[in-house]
Enzyme design. Structure first.
Site, PDB file in Angstrom:
ATOM      1  N   GLU A  61     -57.055   1.356  20.148  1.00 39.72           N
ATOM      2  CA  GLU A  61     -56.088   0.851  21.344  1.00 39.72           C
ATOM      3  C   GLU A  61     -56.167   2.080  22.261  1.00 39.72           C
ATOM      4  O   GLU A  61     -56.473   2.957  22.320  1.00 39.72           O
ATOM      5  CB  GLU A  61     -54.659   1.189  20.745  1.00 39.72           C
ATOM      6  CG  GLU A  61     -54.498   0.672  19.268  1.00 39.72           C
ATOM      7  CD  GLU A  61     -53.145   0.971  18.669  1.00 39.72           C
ATOM      8  OE1 GLU A  61     -52.904   0.522  17.445  1.00 39.72           O
ATOM      9  OE2 GLU A  61     -52.660   2.166  18.931  1.00 39.72           O
ATOM     10  N   CYS A  64     -53.483   6.404  28.188  1.00 42.89           N
ATOM     11  CA  CYS A  64     -53.289   6.886  26.878  1.00 42.89           C
ATOM     12  C   CYS A  64     -54.606   6.300  25.998  1.00 42.89           C
ATOM     13  O   CYS A  64     -54.748   5.136  25.983  1.00 42.89           O
ATOM     14  CB  CYS A  64     -52.094   6.849  25.980  1.00 42.89           C
ATOM     15  SG  CYS A  64     -52.059   7.419  24.245  1.00 42.89           S
ATOM     16  N   CYS A  86     -58.088   8.219  12.209  1.00 34.04           N
ATOM     17  CA  CYS A  86     -57.872   9.475  12.152  1.00 34.04           C
ATOM     18  C   CYS A  86     -57.849  10.074  10.597  1.00 34.04           C
ATOM     19  O   CYS A  86     -57.448   9.561   9.775  1.00 34.04           O
ATOM     20  CB  CYS A  86     -56.713   9.700  12.906  1.00 34.04           C
ATOM     21  SG  CYS A  86     -56.564  11.699  13.014  1.00 34.04           S
ATOM     22  N   CYS A 118     -51.379  12.806   8.835  1.00 36.16           N
ATOM     23  CA  CYS A 118     -50.069  13.243   9.104  1.00 36.16           C
ATOM     24  C   CYS A 118     -48.962  12.122   8.768  1.00 36.16           C
ATOM     25  O   CYS A 118     -49.326  10.883   9.061  1.00 36.16           O
ATOM     26  CB  CYS A 118     -49.844  13.645  10.633  1.00 36.16           C
ATOM     27  SG  CYS A 118     -50.744  14.924  11.521  1.00 36.16           S
ATOM     28  N   CYS A 142     -47.486   9.398  11.159  1.00 36.56           N
ATOM     29  CA  CYS A 142     -48.374   8.583  12.130  1.00 36.56           C
ATOM     30  C   CYS A 142     -48.912   7.510  11.451  1.00 36.56           C
ATOM     31  O   CYS A 142     -49.478   7.776  10.379  1.00 36.56           O
ATOM     32  CB  CYS A 142     -49.283   9.899  12.491  1.00 36.56           C
ATOM     33  SG  CYS A 142     -50.396   9.089  13.614  1.00 36.56           S
ATOM     34  N   GLU A 185     -58.203  12.315  16.183  1.00 39.23           N
ATOM     35  CA  GLU A 185     -57.854  13.838  16.516  1.00 39.23           C
ATOM     36  C   GLU A 185     -59.224  14.275  17.543  1.00 39.23           C
ATOM     37  O   GLU A 185     -60.331  14.208  17.075  1.00 39.23           O
ATOM     38  CB  GLU A 185     -58.104  14.505  15.371  1.00 39.23           C
ATOM     39  CG  GLU A 185     -58.271  16.076  15.535  1.00 39.23           C
ATOM     40  CD  GLU A 185     -57.292  16.657  16.539  1.00 39.23           C
ATOM     41  OE1 GLU A 185     -56.075  16.432  16.627  1.00 39.23           O
ATOM     42  OE2 GLU A 185     -57.633  17.737  17.349  1.00 39.23           O
ATOM     43  N   ASN A 226     -40.802   7.903  16.603  1.00 44.62           N
ATOM     44  CA  ASN A 226     -40.913   6.158  16.612  1.00 44.62           C
ATOM     45  C   ASN A 226     -41.394   5.813  14.988  1.00 44.62           C
ATOM     46  O   ASN A 226     -42.495   6.120  14.935  1.00 44.62           O
ATOM     47  CB  ASN A 226     -42.256   5.811  17.568  1.00 44.62           C
ATOM     48  CG  ASN A 226     -42.301   4.334  17.794  1.00 44.62           C
ATOM     49  OD1 ASN A 226     -41.500   3.587  17.180  1.00 44.62           O
ATOM     50  ND2 ASN A 226     -42.969   4.144  18.901  1.00 44.62           N
ATOM     51  N   CYS A 252     -48.802   5.843  18.130  1.00 44.87           N
ATOM     52  CA  CYS A 252     -49.953   6.064  17.684  1.00 44.87           C
ATOM     53  C   CYS A 252     -50.492   5.061  16.534  1.00 44.87           C
ATOM     54  O   CYS A 252     -49.817   5.091  15.769  1.00 44.87           O
ATOM     55  CB  CYS A 252     -50.158   7.335  17.324  1.00 44.87           C
ATOM     56  SG  CYS A 252     -51.690   8.047  16.891  1.00 44.87           S
TER      57      CYS A 252
HETATM   58  N1  SAH Z   1     -54.419  13.653  17.005  1.00 43.64           N
HETATM   59  C1  SAH Z   1     -53.907  14.180  18.069  1.00 43.64           C
HETATM   60  C2  SAH Z   1     -53.550  13.237  19.004  1.00 43.64           C
HETATM   61  C3  SAH Z   1     -53.085  11.806  18.839  1.00 43.64           C
HETATM   62  S1  SAH Z   1     -51.348  11.640  18.628  1.00 43.64           S
HETATM   63  C4  SAH Z   1     -52.475  15.062  17.775  1.00 43.64           C
HETATM   64  O1  SAH Z   1     -52.224  14.779  16.714  1.00 43.64           O
HETATM   65  O2  SAH Z   1     -51.993  15.741  18.659  1.00 43.64           O
HETATM   66  C5  SAH Z   1     -50.579  11.909  19.741  1.00 43.64           C
HETATM   67  C6  SAH Z   1     -48.913  12.411  19.526  1.00 43.64           C
HETATM   68  O3  SAH Z   1     -48.241  11.439  19.038  1.00 43.64           O
HETATM   69  C7  SAH Z   1     -49.118  13.525  18.641  1.00 43.64           C
HETATM   70  O4  SAH Z   1     -48.206  14.625  18.884  1.00 43.64           O
HETATM   71  C8  SAH Z   1     -48.641  12.916  17.172  1.00 43.64           C
HETATM   72  O5  SAH Z   1     -48.017  13.977  16.289  1.00 43.64           O
HETATM   73  C9  SAH Z   1     -47.404  12.211  17.817  1.00 43.64           C
HETATM   74  N2  SAH Z   1     -47.165  10.904  16.970  1.00 43.64           N
HETATM   75  C10 SAH Z   1     -47.703  10.451  15.892  1.00 43.64           C
HETATM   76  N3  SAH Z   1     -47.127   9.375  15.493  1.00 43.64           N
HETATM   77  C11 SAH Z   1     -45.883   9.528  15.865  1.00 43.64           C
HETATM   78  C12 SAH Z   1     -44.589   8.818  15.963  1.00 43.64           C
HETATM   79  N4  SAH Z   1     -44.591   7.778  14.769  1.00 43.64           N
HETATM   80  N5  SAH Z   1     -43.569   9.035  16.415  1.00 43.64           N
HETATM   81  C13 SAH Z   1     -43.589  10.044  17.314  1.00 43.64           C
HETATM   82  N6  SAH Z   1     -44.680  10.815  17.504  1.00 43.64           N
HETATM   83  C14 SAH Z   1     -45.757  10.450  17.158  1.00 43.64           C
END
Ligand code: SAH
Length: 368
Positions: A109, A122, A129, A133, A136, A185, A317, A360
């Site tokens: 995406e 973005c 990934c 986490c 996410c 990542e 989110n 994400c």
């Molecule tokens: N892997 C990298 C970049 C991708 S995610 C990283 O983790 O930084 C970009 C941002 O969106 C990160 O800060 C991640 O923690 C956040 N993110 C992912 N899922 C989310 C969600 N459901 N709600 C809010 N932020 C989220």
């Protein structure tokens, strides 16, 4: 030396390599590739100008290249990398998310966000990934593969073409900001991401000529790769997805924390801030009753105080089926107030694109 990220996080075996593309290559490598196709090396500069500066998508328009050479050069250097599965828009079409299908069927995406004074894109750096986490959407499915440099760059080229062609309301515009906050990542795909930053920022016609200052690389905190990134000499911004100021909670929210602790991650962030001269952005998704307590705001404030940092609070989110939700407004306000009382600059991210699964990985997840 292999990139620390790549050394540490193996990519699943058996993934087919994406086709080689102009945007994978340095200018010198492009000349070699053109020579290997049996053409004069200077044609590499012409093709680069068509792709990066003119954003031309049809070799028939390359009037400075003999017709007979066009097909050969296009076939050898500009293979199809991705096709649109669908676009979804919101905010009166000022936010548009695109789901792409790559050459091997993999889905990724990108999101284009138009503001009065800037256009931000973005982009994804990996399909899936491996960081896992739990809040996410991308993390749930695991890592499929690394994107190639060209697969990363082409998301921006495609966005620029759409802006040029008036597909996004508001008249022609350029992309001013790029955030590596899509799928993946970025520092776990180190060499390809660094190559992409060079293609995006090298002046035309070698690259797209976008300012390094407009680029943000977001990481979970892969410390050796962060330190290596500090040595590249970029003026990009680094964002660190902290989400908790204490190791006990961060071990669960950002599992790679069991390897590199909060203290080490922040030290690496300050090294990057020093090297780049840029404030580091500390990303913190506020999750109701999980990480939004006042004492955690105070702890975070004490850790960041007097450092080159800025906190970006993101209302969670929720992903489908998630047991977590965004913080109550009063808890969010108190969190902000406490950080500010420590003198730490803080903003609450606008939540554009929520209704189009803007978080994400959510769009790709809904497709598969
Ligand atoms: N892997 C990298 C970049 C991708 S995610 C990283 O983790 O930084 C970009 C941002 O969106 C990160 O800060 C991640 O923690 C956040 N993110 C992912 N899922 C989310 C969600 N459901 N709600 C809010 N932020 C989220």
């Amino acid at each position: 030396m292999p990139a620390p990220g790549e050394l540490t996080f193996a990519v699943p075996r058996g993934a087919k390599k994406p086709p080689r593309h102009l945007a994978d290559l340095t200018p010198a490598e492009r000349r070699e590739a053109v020579a290997a196709l049996g053409e004069k090396p200077f044609r590499a500069g012409q093709v680069s100008r068509h792709y990066f500066a003119r954003l031309a998508d049809d070799p028939a328009d390359w009037t400075d290249v003999p017709a007979a050479a066009r097909a050969k050069l296009a076939e050898g250097l500009l293979p199809d990398l991705m096709s649109v599965v669908r676009h979804v828009s919101c905010d009166d079409d000022a936010t548009r998310k695109t789901l792409w299908r790559l050459f091997d069927g993999t889905l990724v995406e990108s999101v284009l966000m138009r503001y009065p004074d800037r256009v931000t894109m973005c982009i994804s750096s990996q399909a899936g990934c491996g960081m896992n986490c739990p809040f996410c959407a991308t993390g749930q499915a695991g890592l499929t593969r690394n994107l190639s440099t060209a697969e990363i760059v082409h998301q921006i080229v495609a966005g620029m073409r759409s802006l040029r062609d008036g597909e996004v309301p508001g008249g022609p515009a350029r992309i001013s900001n790029i955030v590596f906050m899509g799928m993946g990542e970025p520092l776990a795909n180190y060499n390809r991401v660094v190559g992409a930053i060079r293609r995006l920022t090298d002046p035309e016609p070698d690259g797209l000529g976008i300012s390094q200052r407009g680029i943000t690389v977001s990481t979970v905190g892969l410390v050796p790769a962060m330190l290596r990134f500090a040595d590249e000499g970029f003026k990009c911004r680094l964002a660190v997805s902290l989400h908790a100021p204490d190791d006990e909670l961060r071990d669960t929210l950002v599992p790679v924390n069991t390897r590199w602790k909060v203290g080490e991650v922040l030290d690496a962030a300050w090294t990057y801030a020093e090297a780049s001269g840029r404030r580091v952005s500390i990303e913190y998704a506020l999750i109701k009753d999980i990480n939004d307590q006042a004492w955690r705001a105070d702890l975070l404030g004490r850790l960041l105080k007097n450092h080159r940092a800025h906190v970006n609070l993101i209302p969670l989110n929720p992903t489908p089926g998630s047991k977590w939700t965004a913080s109550r407004p009063e808890d969010e306000r108190e969190f902000v107030r406490r950080l500010e009382s420590h003198g730490v600059p803080v903003t609450v991210r606008d939540t554009r694109g929520q209704e189009i699964d803007g978080a994400c990985g959510q769009l790709a997840a809904s497709e598969s």
